[in-house]
Design a protein around this motif. Structure first.
Motif, PDB file in Angstrom:
ATOM      1  N   TYR A 197      16.547  92.461 -40.963  1.00 42.34           N
ATOM      2  CA  TYR A 197      16.870  92.045 -39.555  1.00 42.34           C
ATOM      3  C   TYR A 197      18.002  92.182 -38.747  1.00 42.34           C
ATOM      4  O   TYR A 197      19.150  92.266 -40.118  1.00 42.34           O
ATOM      5  N   THR A 210      16.069  88.064 -32.346  1.00 43.03           N
ATOM      6  CA  THR A 210      15.491  87.983 -34.332  1.00 43.03           C
ATOM      7  C   THR A 210      15.342  90.203 -33.934  1.00 43.03           C
ATOM      8  O   THR A 210      14.350  90.689 -33.765  1.00 43.03           O
ATOM      9  N   LYS A 212      14.425  93.818 -35.962  1.00 43.27           N
ATOM     10  CA  LYS A 212      14.476  94.470 -37.312  1.00 43.27           C
ATOM     11  C   LYS A 212      14.576  95.927 -36.736  1.00 43.27           C
ATOM     12  O   LYS A 212      14.524  96.399 -36.085  1.00 43.27           O
ATOM     13  N   ARG A 365      10.284  90.578 -33.020  1.00 41.35           N
ATOM     14  CA  ARG A 365      10.612  90.541 -34.617  1.00 41.35           C
ATOM     15  C   ARG A 365       9.363  92.017 -35.155  1.00 41.35           C
ATOM     16  O   ARG A 365       9.446  92.784 -35.900  1.00 41.35           O
TER      17      ARG A 365
END
Length: 365
Positions: A197, A210, A212, A365
């Motif tokens: 990440y 955040t 991915k 995420r």
């Protein structure tokens, strides 16, 4: 010229680095290694490997041998190894073992790093790390992922602003592919998802986010730079995360664990903020403050009926609803009904758990 390309001098450095890596792999296989296996380890074509073997002998002057389809190098005078203590050597071994357990793809750059480290290991540990790298090299490649990691690393090291075309998670209702302008603060692996990440400031959202890396469809470096956050800020923020999500509001979570698992729960530190309080009936009350409930929810569910959510109420209701849906799947006749629903295009219930996991998260995420 792209950010990952260089001129003649850079090309010579890259070639020397490639030759050094071939030598490192050959030295790690004193009984020799076959060309296809060597090519897979160094992520090159067999034709390039043959050419490099000739260069190692003709240009560098290091003896190369071939016997029965296996190739190796003579002597041990090249590249003096690092000097590691036995405890440091064991740390390298454990790191390699963690990678083979968690990696779902092979990264030749990671393999090269371990190859350099294994030079300083005692023979038994060196052989163990090398066998681990052989296993890792059999994993599939993902060239787009590798290119993105390199660009992200360059941006992180040079404090360059990034633009990312990003595909959000399926559980984020109403979210669509978007372009984000990001200040890369940290690249961090996840223990739960075995993925990598990027954590950074999203100019588009005006907040920490955040991302991915597998969901990045395109990555580009902008010419401008950014000022880093105050030292220790990201580490302090990440401390609230259960795993990797640090961009959610803090939530106080209180759990009660049944007596039969209380000792097992109490003997481990699951989160840096946790406190535990043994109860008179042998159960254990566990408390922590975490960033959102998306990640800790999965951990709670992994304990089945040995845990009860006491607080917050929304998480308690969510977990209860999930367990009720799970129980309904195992009710008499449920499997026949499920099969019939699948045959007629049903199955909406299978997404219910994932949907509730991310409802209202607002994360990437």
């Amino acid at each position: 010229m792209s950010d990952l390309e260089g001129g003649g001098r850079s090309g010579k450095r890259d070639r020397l680095a490639r030759l050094a890596r071939v030598i490192s792999v050959l030295r790690a296989h004193p009984d020799g290694i076959r060309i296809p296996d060597l090519a897979r380890r160094v992520d090159m074509s067999p034709r390039t490997v043959y050419r490099d073997l000739r260069a190692i002998e003709g240009e560098i002057g290091l003896g190369v041998w071939s016997d029965g389809g296996r190739w190796g190098v003579l002597g041990d005078e090249f590249l003096p190894p690092l000097k590691l203590t036995l405890s440091e050597a064991m740390a390298v071994v454990l790191s390699a073992r963690l990678m083979v357990r968690y990696a779902d793809k092979y990264d030749p750059d990671l393999g090269a790093a371990f190859e350099k480290l294994e030079e300083g290991l005692p023979p038994v540990l060196r052989a163990h790390v090398n066998r681990t790298l052989d296993i890792l090299s059999s994993q599939p490649r993902d060239e787009r992922f590798r290119t993105h990691v390199r660009l992200l690393t360059k941006a992180w090291a040079e404090r360059r602003v990034l633009t990312i075309d990003y595909e959000p998670a399926g559980y984020e209702r109403g979210s669509h592919r978007r372009r984000a302008t990001v200040h890369p603060y940290l690249i961090e692996p996840s223990l739960q998802t075995h993925a990598l990440y990027l954590i950074g400031f999203d100019e588009t959202r005006g907040a920490l986010r955040t991302f991915k890396i597998e969901r990045m469809r395109d990555v580009a470096l902008a010419p401008r730079t950014f000022d880093p956050p105050e030292a220790g800020t990201i580490e302090t923020t990440l401390r609230r995360a259960w795993d990797i999500i640090a961009d959610q509001a803090p939530v106080d979570v209180v759990l009660r664990f049944a007596p039969k698992v209380a000792a097992r729960v109490g003997e481990a530190t699951w989160h840096p903020t946790q406190t535990v309080e043994p109860a008179g009936d042998g159960s254990l009350v566990w408390r922590a403050t975490v960033s959102g409930t998306i990640e800790i929810r999965l951990w709670i569910l992994s304990w089945g009926d040995d845990v009860e959510v006491l607080d917050p109420a929304a998480l308690r209701d969510d977990v209860a609803d999930t367990l009720r849906r799970a129980a309904a799947r195992y009710a008499p006749g449920a499997r026949d009904a499920s099969a019939a629903g699948a045959g007629s295009g049903g199955g909406a219930g299978s997404a219910a758990g994932a949907g509730s996991a991310g409802a209202g998260s607002g994360g990437d995420r």
